[in-house]
Design an enzyme around this catalytic site. Sequence first.
Site, PDB file in Angstrom:
ATOM      1  CG  ASP A  56      -1.939  -4.012  -1.557  1.00  0.00           C
ATOM      2  OD1 ASP A  56      -2.765  -4.221  -0.667  1.00  0.00           O
ATOM      3  OD2 ASP A  56      -1.520  -2.869  -1.848  1.00  0.00           O
ATOM      4  CB  CYS A  82      -0.917  -0.017   1.216  1.00  0.00           C
ATOM      5  SG  CYS A  82      -1.851   1.525   1.442  1.00  0.00           S
TER       6      CYS A  82
END
Length: 276
Positions: free
Chosen positions: A189, A182
């Site tokens: 992620d 992120c």
Amino acid sequence: MNLPEHSPLGKTSAYRTDYAPELLFPIPRQGKRDELGLKGTLPFFGVDIWNGYELSWLNMRGKPQVAVARFTIPADSPNLIESKSFKLYLNSFNQTRLAGPDALKMLLQQDLSAAAGANVHVTLTMQEDFAKLEMGELEGQLLDRLDIDVDNYSPQPETLKANFDELPVEETLVSHLLKSNCLVTGQPDWGSVQISYYGPQIDQESLLKYLIGFREHNEFHEQCVERIFTDILRQCKPQHLTVYARYTRRGGLDINPWRTNFSSAQRPSNLRNARQ
């Protein structure tokens, strides 16, 4: 201008349960596109496909309703929508009484389109149709089969190589080793990526190393996909290129950006994969 660091990411947030469209936090796309040298006409078109699995509201008698939602945001919209604000916004329907799914869909399309700066398409799958939702994996030759040494975990476009001395090829390549972080919180992620192209044959080892290079890179999902597309287009020079990523969900939402420069490319089917 809304900047990522001003978003709800990484901050303690009160969960509103009454309708609150002001929770949506749009972020201009152009800032990150400037980093890639993308000004004026974009070298791609496409969509960001979001799936919402934690959508609930009350009917007019106060009984909870649930649905799975698909949100399709055009890639040429001025803004992306920050994901935590999207989650907080969807939760604001939890104790909101609505006349029915059509009333909910109207509000969702209205609010999300206003935030994105372009028309956002919304599809709701109601409880009685959940069994119709299918799963599937990205098709293509698996890059992850390659036994390679890796010592770099930040994206390096110069890693990419293609064979410009042979006839062009058409192929689809897939990797499940995509990981980025992120932009604001640094939280991981996880995703799978499919790359379809027609042009000089891309060296598969160099492509896999390049994709693994996102492992310590901080960017939003949409920005990573646009970086991958732009780097491949510049370094390998395919005539046609499509990049599609399926990211695992967070907070009941998954984000699946799709970018292509092939005018007859079909929009992806949005099949949920095993990790989603």
